[in-house]
Design a protein around this motif. Structure first.
Motif, PDB file in Angstrom:
ATOM      1  N   PHE A 350       0.830  -1.204   0.000  1.00 61.04           N
ATOM      2  CA  PHE A 350       0.000   0.000   0.000  1.00 61.04           C
ATOM      3  C   PHE A 350       0.863   1.252   0.000  1.00 61.04           C
ATOM      4  O   PHE A 350       0.590   2.210  -0.726  1.00 61.04           O
ATOM      5  CB  PHE A 350      -0.915  -0.015   1.225  1.00 61.04           C
ATOM      6  N   TYR A 353       2.319   1.654  -3.469  1.00 64.92           N
ATOM      7  CA  TYR A 353       1.263   2.106  -4.378  1.00 64.92           C
ATOM      8  C   TYR A 353       0.974   3.587  -4.185  1.00 64.92           C
ATOM      9  O   TYR A 353       0.834   4.352  -5.131  1.00 64.92           O
ATOM     10  CB  TYR A 353      -0.046   1.366  -4.090  1.00 64.92           C
ATOM     11  N   PHE A 354       0.837   3.977  -2.895  1.00 62.85           N
ATOM     12  CA  PHE A 354       0.508   5.353  -2.558  1.00 62.85           C
ATOM     13  C   PHE A 354       1.548   6.290  -3.161  1.00 62.85           C
ATOM     14  O   PHE A 354       1.219   7.302  -3.787  1.00 62.85           O
ATOM     15  CB  PHE A 354       0.480   5.476  -1.031  1.00 62.85           C
ATOM     16  N   PHE A 357       1.168   6.485  -6.965  1.00 65.33           N
ATOM     17  CA  PHE A 357       0.063   7.333  -7.402  1.00 65.33           C
ATOM     18  C   PHE A 357       0.421   8.805  -7.245  1.00 65.33           C
ATOM     19  O   PHE A 357       0.075   9.636  -8.082  1.00 65.33           O
ATOM     20  CB  PHE A 357      -1.215   7.007  -6.618  1.00 65.33           C
ATOM     21  N   LYS A 358       1.120   9.122  -6.110  1.00 62.24           N
ATOM     22  CA  LYS A 358       1.538  10.511  -5.930  1.00 62.24           C
ATOM     23  C   LYS A 358       2.502  10.915  -7.054  1.00 62.24           C
ATOM     24  O   LYS A 358       2.435  12.022  -7.575  1.00 62.24           O
ATOM     25  CB  LYS A 358       2.253  10.674  -4.586  1.00 62.24           C
ATOM     26  N   LEU A 360       2.618   9.640 -10.032  1.00 66.10           N
ATOM     27  CA  LEU A 360       1.845   9.736 -11.273  1.00 66.10           C
ATOM     28  C   LEU A 360       1.256  11.132 -11.425  1.00 66.10           C
ATOM     29  O   LEU A 360       1.237  11.714 -12.501  1.00 66.10           O
ATOM     30  CB  LEU A 360       0.730   8.682 -11.245  1.00 66.10           C
ATOM     31  N   ALA A 361       0.778  11.675 -10.301  1.00 66.96           N
ATOM     32  CA  ALA A 361       0.123  12.980 -10.375  1.00 66.96           C
ATOM     33  C   ALA A 361       1.123  14.119 -10.466  1.00 66.96           C
ATOM     34  O   ALA A 361       0.855  15.122 -11.123  1.00 66.96           O
ATOM     35  CB  ALA A 361      -0.776  13.165  -9.153  1.00 66.96           C
ATOM     36  N   ALA A 368       5.801  10.259 -14.929  1.00 69.76           N
ATOM     37  CA  ALA A 368       4.414   9.820 -14.750  1.00 69.76           C
ATOM     38  C   ALA A 368       4.190   8.484 -15.446  1.00 69.76           C
ATOM     39  O   ALA A 368       3.542   7.592 -14.915  1.00 69.76           O
ATOM     40  CB  ALA A 368       3.454  10.875 -15.291  1.00 69.76           C
ATOM     41  N   PHE A 369       4.754   8.338 -16.647  1.00 73.02           N
ATOM     42  CA  PHE A 369       4.638   7.056 -17.339  1.00 73.02           C
ATOM     43  C   PHE A 369       5.295   5.944 -16.549  1.00 73.02           C
ATOM     44  O   PHE A 369       4.772   4.828 -16.457  1.00 73.02           O
ATOM     45  CB  PHE A 369       5.277   7.134 -18.743  1.00 73.02           C
ATOM     46  N   GLY A 372       3.079   5.080 -13.739  1.00 67.84           N
ATOM     47  CA  GLY A 372       1.929   4.327 -14.230  1.00 67.84           C
ATOM     48  C   GLY A 372       2.310   2.888 -14.526  1.00 67.84           C
ATOM     49  O   GLY A 372       1.595   1.943 -14.165  1.00 67.84           O
ATOM     50  N   ILE A 375       2.571   1.016 -11.316  1.00 66.68           N
ATOM     51  CA  ILE A 375       1.284   0.651 -10.727  1.00 66.68           C
ATOM     52  C   ILE A 375       0.713  -0.567 -11.442  1.00 66.68           C
ATOM     53  O   ILE A 375       0.250  -1.529 -10.809  1.00 66.68           O
ATOM     54  CB  ILE A 375       0.288   1.823 -10.818  1.00 66.68           C
ATOM     55  N   ILE A 376       0.748  -0.530 -12.793  1.00 69.22           N
ATOM     56  CA  ILE A 376       0.238  -1.659 -13.560  1.00 69.22           C
ATOM     57  C   ILE A 376       0.995  -2.935 -13.204  1.00 69.22           C
ATOM     58  O   ILE A 376       0.393  -3.994 -12.985  1.00 69.22           O
ATOM     59  CB  ILE A 376       0.393  -1.387 -15.067  1.00 69.22           C
TER      60      ILE A 376
ATOM     61  N   LEU B 100      -7.255   1.087  -3.255  1.00 72.12           N
ATOM     62  CA  LEU B 100      -6.374  -0.064  -3.099  1.00 72.12           C
ATOM     63  C   LEU B 100      -6.962  -1.054  -2.109  1.00 72.12           C
ATOM     64  O   LEU B 100      -6.930  -2.266  -2.329  1.00 72.12           O
ATOM     65  CB  LEU B 100      -4.997   0.398  -2.641  1.00 72.12           C
ATOM     66  N   LEU B 141      -5.831  -5.807 -14.372  1.00 73.27           N
ATOM     67  CA  LEU B 141      -5.013  -4.951 -15.227  1.00 73.27           C
ATOM     68  C   LEU B 141      -5.860  -3.805 -15.777  1.00 73.27           C
ATOM     69  O   LEU B 141      -5.486  -2.627 -15.683  1.00 73.27           O
ATOM     70  CB  LEU B 141      -4.459  -5.798 -16.371  1.00 73.27           C
ATOM     71  N   PHE B 144      -6.906  -1.368 -12.909  1.00 77.95           N
ATOM     72  CA  PHE B 144      -5.860  -0.439 -12.492  1.00 77.95           C
ATOM     73  C   PHE B 144      -5.628   0.632 -13.539  1.00 77.95           C
ATOM     74  O   PHE B 144      -5.397   1.799 -13.215  1.00 77.95           O
ATOM     75  CB  PHE B 144      -4.549  -1.195 -12.204  1.00 77.95           C
ATOM     76  N   ILE B 148      -5.951   4.604 -12.920  1.00 75.40           N
ATOM     77  CA  ILE B 148      -4.909   5.588 -13.209  1.00 75.40           C
ATOM     78  C   ILE B 148      -5.519   6.785 -13.932  1.00 75.40           C
ATOM     79  O   ILE B 148      -5.292   7.947 -13.563  1.00 75.40           O
ATOM     80  CB  ILE B 148      -3.787   4.955 -14.056  1.00 75.40           C
ATOM     81  N   LEU B 152      -5.977  10.673 -12.496  1.00 79.13           N
ATOM     82  CA  LEU B 152      -5.417  11.850 -13.164  1.00 79.13           C
ATOM     83  C   LEU B 152      -6.508  12.878 -13.413  1.00 79.13           C
ATOM     84  O   LEU B 152      -6.279  14.081 -13.318  1.00 79.13           O
ATOM     85  CB  LEU B 152      -4.781  11.449 -14.495  1.00 79.13           C
ATOM     86  N   ILE B 157      -6.903   9.973  -5.085  1.00 75.31           N
ATOM     87  CA  ILE B 157      -6.955   8.523  -5.155  1.00 75.31           C
ATOM     88  C   ILE B 157      -7.958   7.976  -4.154  1.00 75.31           C
ATOM     89  O   ILE B 157      -7.753   6.944  -3.545  1.00 75.31           O
ATOM     90  CB  ILE B 157      -5.572   7.876  -4.954  1.00 75.31           C
TER      91      ILE B 157
END
Lengths: 606, 308, 217
Positions: A350, A353-354, A357-358, A360-361, A368-369, A372, A375-376, B100, B141, B144, B148, B152, B157
């Motif tokens: 977690f 992940y957190f 995500f932060k 990503l933003a 960011a990619f 992402g 995460i995937i 999550l 997949l 998620f 994402i 955005l 989140i």
């Protein structure tokens, strides 16, 4: 937070300088917990070998190994670190080849030794470069000297490969799947739980020393994390030998840790302290968590293998009825490693992940990619690990026994083996439900690693969600208890009848028509069969009437098959060629001394 | 504190009463397409009542895992129902990162369902378990990927914020991306809840089922819990999609509730229409369909990044 | 609403993806007809403010030709073929979908650096048309049957049409008609050729390999 300890030491360039800090604390906790539990477990596990094998030698090397692990983490000096590193590798070799009457064990041990020393060679190069730049062999002094971007990049790459061999990054992981099944189970537990983390510790220490790194380093670690994680779990899905499967899962979890470290590096290079602390903290917490639940899984596997005398999960089945306590503890380990809530795996995943995500933003496009993709990849790893452990647990413990080795009578499992597993299981549950203490220690370690001051950050952004999670999980447990009570009420007065499983009218079903591990994993393995080098032979129906048919399927490790085996074969043939000329030993060695003299003269001439 | 308890109880009340009704509407729509009158929309309630009163039969091979899985399943979806807004009622469990927890609680329930299926020692359940494990990889997949894009778009989140519970999602600005997300999410709903074209909830041919065959051996209370959990899960998933599409907020709670109920009715009819007009896909085409869902979600992400 | 144009672009790319993943030729032709229909609506939405007879004419002709006549010819071409399923493409369906998604992302990335003169109605047109062109190429390259390769070419044409129709307001109707006629003739010729090839190959068909044990689920 750091404490120092110093002793005089006569080795040139070396000093007996130890340091404990927030970073080494997480690793030390993992070492102490697992070494202790595995040691207690071994008392019961090794009882059957007493008198037949040199137990004293094994115990000696175990103690040496534990000391070496502690010194690797505490060392503050290059020579001390390398000396402890070598001691760790060599003593673990002797521990792995306990069953040296089997040729596969001997081969696995030799492969381990070769891989370890290839890595250590690169480490020597790396430490030489660092010490030369810093002008001293002391880690603290080196860390205060600045590194140019190119030098930092080269040292980083050497560290990734050199420590990566020990940690188990793909593609230099090839010794792991052979060494873990070969070693006795408590040694596999310590190898997987602690020794490969020493590779991670090495990388962390180098990151701490280097301080500021170029941008691309974070992306490299992120990619290594993604590739190791996904490939590790895909390889694990194709395995049917219990300990080899668990070994590949260790590779997957090392991938998750590398993902967290990569995120932390990205945060460092983009000057976002929250990302840094979340990434590094999550990775360090996962180091601790993984050693606990991986140790639990290996100890459980050892208990199962000890009784059934085979590691093939397709020969087992229905063991939950015969070993109830071990099956529950193994289930706790399996649920933790999939990162499911209630246990500790979820908490560290977690946090990572957190952070992703932060990132990503807030990161620019490429970052960011990358986040992402991370995460995937984490999501994919989670669901694939779930499939794999459902397969393992279902095939080993549930269903009907698939072969005579699962049915023959055996004695009770020794309490020496069960109590350490109980301790580890309780720790999984504790960290899963009350993570605050361990999470704050991990964040302290992460802050220390990145030279970030934690007091300037508001750690509430992660602790508030964590507290919500805890309340949600407590509500979940209350719900389960409530529903269990309701079920009781509904079944009150009724006695459920017990029958055979509904077989749709088949009257002659046997245990052999159950799903095996390869049939369960087949759908996923065949989806990626070109990646896993999936081969299937036989199994075609040719005649009209039923006859005996044989079907074999296998997957192969691509890095082993396409890269390292050909490399080793070429090296072997090369050294064979040189061998012909070594009939004249004296001349050969005189020539070496002569070459070295020339080298010294040229070097000192400058 | 009392506010939270009131919200929790309201959520559970709504979910427990409306979820079987949702399934009943779908059955009614399918019957309409088949030219039949069909069972009453309240039939699922009667089914559940009957199951809760029946005795259970257990297989000799099963262990406590088999008996515990329905409990874990139902508890997980009940916890999940607290994380989504239902009409005017805000989600009582709302925090940054709750998506999550939602995804992984569902995975916990799925894990126990799979090992309960393997517990019976029958190859039918093994078949269903293997397929469920495989399809859930692809579904997660796609899920998620959608999360994402949504994170955005909504800069958060937390599930409630991502689906536009408090503020309307800007369909004008990022309409195309949201359209793709909604499309991909609809496919995920069909896949996760075992609807045609991925799985047929009405068939009883074991060779063609996924979810039905996993719960084949459950009976009585256990089967009742499993069916209830499946209905609630479908309701929750639809409840996530509806606010994304119907991003309208009147201030009035009654109007909000009516909008929500109308949206859910529309969603159940849409599911029913899809089920009636399509046939179940051959299993190796299901994999392609899920990959399309992933590709569409990825396309939505690319469009979002393109639009800024 | 400008976003209707966006929606049309998205739908066109989505349908190209669907064709990429499909294995049944009849379904592919039908989806192509749908795609051409949606594309035919595009001039309508582009000039919603300044409607003229010319715009309506272009829309109608596109729809009749590309969504009606061309699919009809293609169906006629495959009427003799007994097996209407496609044998596995060179890449495999799953891989083609993933690759298609990556190609779309690549097209968007390339469009970042392409600067167009003048302000287009919607900024999704360029990347979507590029994606459609590339997906059409992919279909042409990876498929083995002639009919599906023709479909790939037609999708490529759709992509170019999407690009052209939205950027050139002042394109004379004559050139527009000429382009459509070209497509019509090309498909007609291909249909005849395909027909002859199919008739030739009908005589020595190779049977599809028998399924291995446990191959079907």
């Amino acid at each position: 937070m750091e404490r120092f300890f110093q002793l005089p030491w006569q080795v040139p360039f070396g000093e007996f300088s130890l340091k404990i800090d927030s970073l080494s604390l997480m690793f030390l906790m993992a070492i102490f917990i697992l070494v202790f539990c595995a040691g207690v477990y071994a008392v019961g596990y090794m009882r059957e070998y007493q008198g037949r094998r040199p137990m004293g030698l094994h115990i000696f090397f175990y103690i040496l190994f534990s000391l070496a692990l502690v010194f690797v983490v505490l060392a503050n000096n290059v020579i001390l670190f390398l000396g402890a590193w070598e001691m760790m590798s060599i003593s673990s070799y002797f521990l792995i080849v306990f069953h040296d009457e089997k040729p596969s064990v001997r081969r696995a041990g030799f492969l381990f030794l070769v891989a370890s020393h290839c890595g250590t060679f690169l480490l020597f190069l790396m430490f030489f470069l660092m010490a030369h730049n810093g002008g001293s062999m002391n880690f603290d002094v080196i860390s205060h000297s600045g590194f140019s971007a190119i030098l930092a990049g080269v040292i980083f790459l050497l560290a990734i490969i050199g420590f990566g061999v020990k940690a188990g990054f793909i593609p230099v992981h090839i010794w792991l799947p052979h060494a873990h099944p070969a070693a006795p189970s408590h040694i596999s537990a310590v190898l997987s739980g602690v020794m490969i983390k020493m590779g991670i510790y090495g990388i962390c220490r180098v990151l701490w020393i280097l301080g500021v790194l170029p941008d691309w380093c974070g992306y490299v670690l992120l990619m290594i994390g993604v590739v190791s994680g996904v490939m590790g779990v895909l390889y694990a899905l194709g395995q049917h030998e219990l300990k080899k499967l668990l070994a590949y899962h260790s590779i997957e979890n090392i991938g998750i840790i590398a993902l967290g470290l990569g995120l932390g590096l990205l945060g460092e290079s983009h000057h976002m302290p929250y990302l840094t602390v979340l990434g590094f903290g999550g990775a360090l917490l996962h180091v601790l968590n993984h050693s606990i639940f991986k140790g639990l899984l290996f100890l459980g596997a050892g208990a199962v293998i000890q009784k059934t005398h085979t590691g093939e999960i397709d020969q087992m089945g229905g063991l939950a009825k015969r070993m109830p306590v071990i099956s529950i503890l193994f289930l706790i380990g399996a649920v933790s490693i999939c990162g499911l809530p209630l246990f500790n795996g979820f908490i560290s995943e977690f946090i990572i992940y957190f952070g992703l995500f932060k990132g990503l933003a807030s990161l620019p496009l490429l970052g960011a990619f990358g986040c992402g993709l991370g995460i995937i990849a984490l999501g994919l790893m989670g669901s694939l690990a779930l499939a794999c452990f459902a397969k393992v647990y279902g095939t080993v413990f549930l269903g009907q026994p698939r072969s005579p080795s699962a049915v023959e009578p055996w004695g009770k499992t020794s309490s020496w083996m069960i109590v350490p597993m109980l301790v580890l299981g309780a720790l999984c549950l504790w960290i899963g439900l009350f993570p605050r203490k361990m999470a704050s220690l991990a964040f302290l370690g992460g802050g220390y690693l990145s030279h970030t001051d934690l007091s300037s950050l508001n750690m509430g952004i992660i602790f508030i969600p964590l507290s919500f999670i805890i309340s949600a999980l407590i509500l979940f447990i209350a719900l389960m208890v409530g529903l269990f009570g309701m079920r009781r009420i509904f079944l009150k007065g009724l006695i459920p009848s017990v029958r055979e499983t509904w077989g749709c009218g088949f009257s002659q079903s046997s245990a052999r028509i159950q799903y095996t591990s390869s049939s369960f994993a087949r759908l996923i393995v065949e989806l990626v069969k070109s990646v896993l080098l999936f081969k299937r032979e036989g199994g075609e129906v040719r005649d009209l009437f039923p006859a005996k048919i044989k079907l074999t399927s296998s997957i192969q490790d691509a890095s082993e098959k396409f890269f390292f085996r050909p490399l080793f074969d070429r090296l072997t043939s090369l050294s064979k060629k040189l061998d012909i000329h070594s009939i004249r030993y004296t001349q050969m060695y005189l020539m070496y001394i002569f070459l070295y003299l020339i080298f010294l003269l040229v070097w000192k001439m400058k | 504190m009392m506010n939270i308890i009131f919200l929790i109880l309201a959520h559970w009340l709504i979910v427990l009463t409306l979820a079987p009704l949702f399934v009943g509407v779908i059955t009614k729509v399918k019957a309409f397409f088949a030219g039949k009158k069909g069972p009453s929309v309240f039939q699922p309630f009667f089914d559940l009542q009957r199951l809760f009163q029946k005795n259970s039969v257990y297989s000799r091979t099963t262990t406590w895992v088999f008996r515990g899985a329905p409990i874990v399943n139902l508890a997980a979806v009940l916890l999940l129902s607290l994380m989504i807004p239902l009409g005017p009622f805000k989600a009582p469990l709302q925090f940054s990162g709750d998506i999550l927890l939602a995804v992984y609680i569902l995975s916990l329930a799925r894990f126990f369902m799979i090992i309960a299926a393997l517990d019976t020692g029958s190859s039918f359940e093994g078949m269903g378990a293997s397929r469920e494990a495989f399809f859930s990889c692809l579904c997660e997949l796609a899920l998620f990927m959608n999360f994402i894009t949504l994170s955005l778009v909504s800069h958060s989140i937390s599930l409630s914020t991502m689906i536009g519970a408090d503020t309307s999602l800007s369909w004008n600005l990022i309409g195309p991306a949201l359209l793709l997300v909604a499309g991909s999410f609809f496919l995920v709903i069909l896949a996760e809840n075992n609807r045609i074209p991925i799985d047929d909830p009405d068939t009883h041919l074991e060779l063609t089922m996924i979810h039905e065959v996993m719960i084949l051996d459950h009976s009585g209370v256990d089967l009742g819990f499993m069916l209830y959990a499946a209905a609630i899960k479908l309701f929750i998933f639809a409840g996530i999609l509806v606010p994304i599409i119907l991003s309208i907020h009147a201030g009035n709670p009654i109007v909000d509730m009516l909008i929500f109920l109308g949206g859910m009715l529309g969603a159940s009819m849409a599911v029913g229409i899809v089920e009636s007009t399509m046939a179940r896909l051959k299993l190796n085409r299901v994999k392609n369909l899920l990959l399309i869902a992933v590709a569409v979600a990825f396309f939505g992400f690319v469009v979002k990044m393109w639009k800024g | 609403m400008t976003s209707w144009v966006d929606v049309i672009c998205i739908i066109v790319v989505f349908l190209s993806l669907v064709i990429l993943s499909n294995s049944r030729v009849t379904a592919m032709i039908r989806v192509f007809a749908l795609q051409s229909f949606v594309l035919g609506l595009l001039p309508f939405f582009l000039h919603i403010s300044g409607m003229s007879g010319r715009v309506v004419m272009i829309s109608l002709v596109t729809i009749i030709l590309k969504a009606g006549l061309v699919p009809y010819i293609l169906f006629w071409a495959i009427r003799h073929v007994s097996m209407r399923t496609e044998i596995k493409p060179i890449l495999g369906f799953g891989t083609s979908i993933i690759l298609g998604a990556i190609v779309i992302a690549g097209a968007f990335w390339v469009s970042l650096s392409l600067k167009l003169p003048g302000k287009p109605v919607s900024d999704l047109i360029l990347p979507c048309s590029l994606s459609t062109v590339l997906l059409g190429f992919m279909i042409m390259v990876t498929r083995t049957r002639a009919v599906t390769q023709v479909l790939g070419y037609l999708i490529l044409e759709n992509g170019i049409f999407l690009f052209a129709i939205s950027l050139f307001d002042e394109m004379p109707a004559l050139i527009e008609m000429g382009v459509l006629l070209d497509i019509f003739v090309a498909v007609f010729i291909m249909a005849i050729v395909v027909n002859h090839i199919n008739e030739e190959f009908e005589k020595n068909t190779v049977s599809v390999g028998r399924s291995k044990m446990g191959e079907t689920f």
